[in-house]
Write a protein that holds these residues in place. Structure first.
Motif, PDB file in Angstrom:
ATOM      1  N   ARG A  85       0.865  -1.184   0.000  1.00  0.00           N
ATOM      2  CA  ARG A  85       0.000   0.000   0.000  1.00  0.00           C
ATOM      3  C   ARG A  85       0.897   1.229   0.000  1.00  0.00           C
ATOM      4  NH1 ARG A  85      -2.089   3.764   3.432  1.00  0.00           N
ATOM      5  NH2 ARG A  85      -4.234   4.428   3.064  1.00  0.00           N
ATOM      6  N   ALA A  86       0.639   2.138  -0.935  1.00  0.00           N
ATOM      7  CA  ALA A  86       1.469   3.330  -1.061  1.00  0.00           C
ATOM      8  C   ALA A  86       0.862   4.525  -0.331  1.00  0.00           C
ATOM      9  CB  ALA A  86       1.688   3.667  -2.530  1.00  0.00           C
ATOM     10  N   GLY A  87      -0.405   4.800  -0.549  1.00  0.00           N
ATOM     11  CA  GLY A  87      -1.035   5.968   0.061  1.00  0.00           C
ATOM     12  C   GLY A  87      -2.425   6.183  -0.490  1.00  0.00           C
ATOM     13  N   VAL A  88      -2.914   7.402  -0.359  1.00  0.00           N
ATOM     14  CA  VAL A  88      -4.251   7.745  -0.846  1.00  0.00           C
ATOM     15  C   VAL A  88      -4.186   9.050  -1.629  1.00  0.00           C
ATOM     16  CG1 VAL A  88      -5.432   6.612   1.079  1.00  0.00           C
ATOM     17  CG2 VAL A  88      -4.921   9.048   1.208  1.00  0.00           C
ATOM     18  N   LEU A  89      -5.193   9.241  -2.479  1.00  0.00           N
ATOM     19  CA  LEU A  89      -5.346  10.513  -3.159  1.00  0.00           C
ATOM     20  C   LEU A  89      -6.820  10.876  -3.202  1.00  0.00           C
ATOM     21  CD1 LEU A  89      -6.084  10.602  -6.652  1.00  0.00           C
ATOM     22  CD2 LEU A  89      -4.440   8.790  -6.372  1.00  0.00           C
ATOM     23  N   HIS A  90      -7.071  12.166  -3.208  1.00  0.00           N
ATOM     24  CA  HIS A  90      -8.418  12.718  -3.355  1.00  0.00           C
ATOM     25  C   HIS A  90      -8.449  13.384  -4.732  1.00  0.00           C
ATOM     26  CE1 HIS A  90      -8.026  12.520   1.068  1.00  0.00           C
ATOM     27  NE2 HIS A  90      -9.308  12.211   1.013  1.00  0.00           N
ATOM     28  N   PRO A  91      -9.030  12.734  -5.743  1.00  0.00           N
ATOM     29  CA  PRO A  91      -8.895  13.245  -7.111  1.00  0.00           C
ATOM     30  C   PRO A  91      -9.677  14.517  -7.415  1.00  0.00           C
ATOM     31  CG  PRO A  91     -10.270  11.290  -7.089  1.00  0.00           C
ATOM     32  CD  PRO A  91      -9.739  11.457  -5.698  1.00  0.00           C
ATOM     33  N   VAL A  92     -10.799  14.739  -6.770  1.00  0.00           N
ATOM     34  CA  VAL A  92     -11.622  15.918  -7.089  1.00  0.00           C
ATOM     35  C   VAL A  92     -12.256  16.468  -5.814  1.00  0.00           C
ATOM     36  CG1 VAL A  92     -12.089  15.495  -9.534  1.00  0.00           C
ATOM     37  CG2 VAL A  92     -13.446  14.319  -7.827  1.00  0.00           C
ATOM     38  N   VAL A  93     -11.447  17.078  -4.970  1.00  0.00           N
ATOM     39  CA  VAL A  93     -11.908  17.506  -3.638  1.00  0.00           C
ATOM     40  C   VAL A  93     -12.940  18.618  -3.684  1.00  0.00           C
ATOM     41  CG1 VAL A  93      -9.835  16.783  -2.436  1.00  0.00           C
ATOM     42  CG2 VAL A  93      -9.949  19.086  -3.392  1.00  0.00           C
ATOM     43  N   SER A  94     -13.049  19.325  -4.795  1.00  0.00           N
ATOM     44  CA  SER A  94     -13.999  20.433  -4.844  1.00  0.00           C
ATOM     45  C   SER A  94     -15.444  19.966  -4.998  1.00  0.00           C
ATOM     46  CB  SER A  94     -13.639  21.388  -5.983  1.00  0.00           C
ATOM     47  OG  SER A  94     -13.663  20.703  -7.219  1.00  0.00           O
ATOM     48  N   TYR A  95     -15.653  18.715  -5.462  1.00  0.00           N
ATOM     49  CA  TYR A  95     -17.044  18.278  -5.647  1.00  0.00           C
ATOM     50  C   TYR A  95     -17.270  16.781  -5.449  1.00  0.00           C
ATOM     51  CZ  TYR A  95     -15.475  16.882 -10.312  1.00  0.00           C
ATOM     52  OH  TYR A  95     -14.792  16.310 -11.351  1.00  0.00           O
ATOM     53  N   SER A  96     -16.365  16.084  -4.782  1.00  0.00           N
ATOM     54  CA  SER A  96     -16.586  14.659  -4.560  1.00  0.00           C
ATOM     55  C   SER A  96     -15.905  14.190  -3.283  1.00  0.00           C
ATOM     56  CB  SER A  96     -16.038  13.853  -5.753  1.00  0.00           C
ATOM     57  OG  SER A  96     -16.167  12.469  -5.516  1.00  0.00           O
ATOM     58  N   THR A  97     -16.503  13.166  -2.663  1.00  0.00           N
ATOM     59  CA  THR A  97     -15.902  12.541  -1.480  1.00  0.00           C
ATOM     60  C   THR A  97     -14.944  11.413  -1.860  1.00  0.00           C
ATOM     61  OG1 THR A  97     -17.685  10.899  -1.283  1.00  0.00           O
ATOM     62  CG2 THR A  97     -17.980  13.001  -0.103  1.00  0.00           C
ATOM     63  N   GLU A  98     -14.718  11.203  -3.154  1.00  0.00           N
ATOM     64  CA  GLU A  98     -13.915  10.065  -3.613  1.00  0.00           C
ATOM     65  C   GLU A  98     -12.512  10.069  -3.017  1.00  0.00           C
ATOM     66  OE1 GLU A  98     -12.574   7.772  -7.702  1.00  0.00           O
ATOM     67  OE2 GLU A  98     -13.457   9.758  -7.849  1.00  0.00           O
ATOM     68  N   VAL A  99     -12.106   8.900  -2.530  1.00  0.00           N
ATOM     69  CA  VAL A  99     -10.758   8.630  -2.053  1.00  0.00           C
ATOM     70  C   VAL A  99     -10.268   7.412  -2.821  1.00  0.00           C
ATOM     71  CG1 VAL A  99      -9.337   7.938  -0.084  1.00  0.00           C
ATOM     72  CG2 VAL A  99     -11.221   9.534   0.247  1.00  0.00           C
ATOM     73  N   ILE A 100      -9.059   7.481  -3.370  1.00  0.00           N
ATOM     74  CA  ILE A 100      -8.477   6.347  -4.091  1.00  0.00           C
ATOM     75  C   ILE A 100      -7.243   5.885  -3.338  1.00  0.00           C
ATOM     76  CG2 ILE A 100      -7.419   5.559  -6.248  1.00  0.00           C
ATOM     77  CD1 ILE A 100      -9.009   7.730  -7.710  1.00  0.00           C
ATOM     78  N   GLU A 101      -7.244   4.605  -2.939  1.00  0.00           N
ATOM     79  CA  GLU A 101      -6.040   4.017  -2.331  1.00  0.00           C
ATOM     80  C   GLU A 101      -5.112   3.566  -3.444  1.00  0.00           C
ATOM     81  OE1 GLU A 101      -5.808   1.346   0.857  1.00  0.00           O
ATOM     82  OE2 GLU A 101      -7.444   2.277   1.985  1.00  0.00           O
ATOM     83  N   ILE A 102      -3.825   3.849  -3.280  1.00  0.00           N
ATOM     84  CA  ILE A 102      -2.808   3.485  -4.261  1.00  0.00           C
ATOM     85  C   ILE A 102      -2.091   2.221  -3.773  1.00  0.00           C
ATOM     86  CG2 ILE A 102      -0.738   4.245  -5.486  1.00  0.00           C
ATOM     87  CD1 ILE A 102      -1.629   7.158  -4.648  1.00  0.00           C
ATOM     88  N   TRP A 103      -2.087   1.203  -4.630  1.00  0.00           N
ATOM     89  CA  TRP A 103      -1.421  -0.064  -4.321  1.00  0.00           C
ATOM     90  C   TRP A 103      -0.421  -0.406  -5.410  1.00  0.00           C
ATOM     91  CZ3 TRP A 103      -2.066  -3.248  -0.067  1.00  0.00           C
ATOM     92  CH2 TRP A 103      -3.068  -2.873   0.825  1.00  0.00           C
ATOM     93  N   PHE A 104       0.718  -0.953  -5.004  1.00  0.00           N
ATOM     94  CA  PHE A 104       1.684  -1.525  -5.930  1.00  0.00           C
ATOM     95  C   PHE A 104       1.536  -3.039  -5.900  1.00  0.00           C
ATOM     96  CE2 PHE A 104       3.470   2.602  -5.784  1.00  0.00           C
ATOM     97  CZ  PHE A 104       4.401   2.725  -6.808  1.00  0.00           C
ATOM     98  N   ALA A 105       1.724  -3.670  -7.032  1.00  0.00           N
ATOM     99  CA  ALA A 105       1.646  -5.133  -7.132  1.00  0.00           C
ATOM    100  C   ALA A 105       2.864  -5.617  -7.919  1.00  0.00           C
ATOM    101  CB  ALA A 105       0.361  -5.539  -7.855  1.00  0.00           C
ATOM    102  N   ARG A 106       3.445  -6.724  -7.488  1.00  0.00           N
ATOM    103  CA  ARG A 106       4.590  -7.289  -8.217  1.00  0.00           C
ATOM    104  C   ARG A 106       4.545  -8.816  -8.162  1.00  0.00           C
ATOM    105  NH1 ARG A 106       9.776  -5.603  -4.415  1.00  0.00           N
ATOM    106  NH2 ARG A 106       9.314  -7.028  -2.702  1.00  0.00           N
ATOM    107  N   HIS A 107       5.496  -9.416  -8.871  1.00  0.00           N
ATOM    108  CA  HIS A 107       5.526 -10.871  -9.066  1.00  0.00           C
ATOM    109  C   HIS A 107       4.191 -11.303  -9.675  1.00  0.00           C
ATOM    110  CE1 HIS A 107       9.331 -10.808  -7.063  1.00  0.00           C
ATOM    111  NE2 HIS A 107       8.808 -10.454  -5.899  1.00  0.00           N
ATOM    112  N   LEU A 108       3.937 -10.751 -10.849  1.00  0.00           N
ATOM    113  CA  LEU A 108       2.670 -10.968 -11.541  1.00  0.00           C
ATOM    114  C   LEU A 108       2.647 -12.298 -12.272  1.00  0.00           C
ATOM    115  CD1 LEU A 108       2.135  -7.437 -13.149  1.00  0.00           C
ATOM    116  CD2 LEU A 108       1.441  -8.233 -10.877  1.00  0.00           C
ATOM    117  N   VAL A 109       1.494 -12.950 -12.231  1.00  0.00           N
ATOM    118  CA  VAL A 109       1.254 -14.183 -12.976  1.00  0.00           C
ATOM    119  C   VAL A 109       0.077 -13.913 -13.900  1.00  0.00           C
ATOM    120  CG1 VAL A 109       0.609 -16.619 -12.805  1.00  0.00           C
ATOM    121  CG2 VAL A 109       2.087 -15.580 -11.044  1.00  0.00           C
ATOM    122  N   SER A 110       0.276 -14.177 -15.178  1.00  0.00           N
ATOM    123  CA  SER A 110      -0.749 -13.901 -16.178  1.00  0.00           C
ATOM    124  C   SER A 110      -1.872 -14.929 -16.109  1.00  0.00           C
ATOM    125  CB  SER A 110      -0.118 -13.915 -17.570  1.00  0.00           C
ATOM    126  OG  SER A 110      -1.075 -13.604 -18.540  1.00  0.00           O
ATOM    127  N   GLY A 111      -3.072 -14.453 -16.341  1.00  0.00           N
ATOM    128  CA  GLY A 111      -4.245 -15.329 -16.345  1.00  0.00           C
ATOM    129  C   GLY A 111      -5.307 -14.766 -17.264  1.00  0.00           C
TER     130      GLY A 111
END
Length: 194
Positions: free
Chosen positions: A109-135
């Motif tokens: 988990r990296a952190g959070v961002l508020h993409p449009v604070v002037s008109y939305s309550t949206e919060v986006i959590e930022i995650w990194f993922a590695r050692h990927l397996v294709s499916g």
């Protein structure tokens, strides 16, 4: 100075399947009254998937998706909204698998961002993922997107050149640059695939 705005009267403007719009009357710090219109949002996650290629080359998994409100196909990191009661990590795992087909063995988990604070309550959590397996992907009905990969340098060039304009992806590119440069360390955890 207390900058808090206090609700005096709350009213609902619209409630759809995804968005919920409100107009509230609020008391400002100087005592005057005004109205605030905003969107209630359930929250979301964005994933920065790191793809290790043969020979040690690192790429990131990205998507091209047509976004109707702006009438453009945008380059974005995989992302999606939280389902009711779903943890952010579970949502990140689900969205990565559904949209790209990849499953990650390690998450940070990296952190959070508020993409449009002037008109939305949206919060986006930022995650990194590695050692990927294709499916296999499992896109939602009506969801169409192209999955591709690029080097971090390519992504930075697209951000600088204006090919990437999506706010969450621009923030993700900032995080990626600082993580890869060693300025912003991550704490990785092994997470079983769901």
């Amino acid at each position: 100075m207390d900058l808090t705005e206090h609700p005096v009267h709350e009213s609902e403007l619209f409630k759809g399947g995804f968005l919920h719009a409100r107009r509230d009357r609020v008391r400002l710090p100087d005592g005057s009254l005004t109205e605030r219109e905003y969107i209630l949002h359930p929250g979301a996650v964005m994933i920065i998937p790191l793809l290790e290629r043969a020979g040690g080359t690192l790429e990131v998994v990205l998507e091209r998706q047509y976004r109707y409100p702006v009438q453009r196909t945008l380059i974005e990191f995989p992302a999606g909204k939280l389902d009711p009661g779903e943890s952010a990590l579970a949502c990140a795992q689900r969205e990565l698998r559904e949209e790209t087909g990849y499953v990650a063995r390690q998450w940070a988990r990296a952190g959070v961002l508020h993409p449009v604070v002037s008109y939305s309550t949206e919060v986006i959590e930022i995650w990194f993922a590695r050692h990927l397996v294709s499916g296999k992907r499992a896109l939602d009905a009506g969801e169409f997107l192209e999955v591709f990969s690029a080097t971090p340098a390519q992504l930075q060039a697209w951000c600088r050149g204006g090919e990437v304009t999506d706010a969450k992806t621009l923030v993700g590119a900032l995080w990626l640059q600082n993580v890869l440069g060693g300025a912003w360390p991550l704490t990785w955890q092994d997470v079983p695939a769901t």
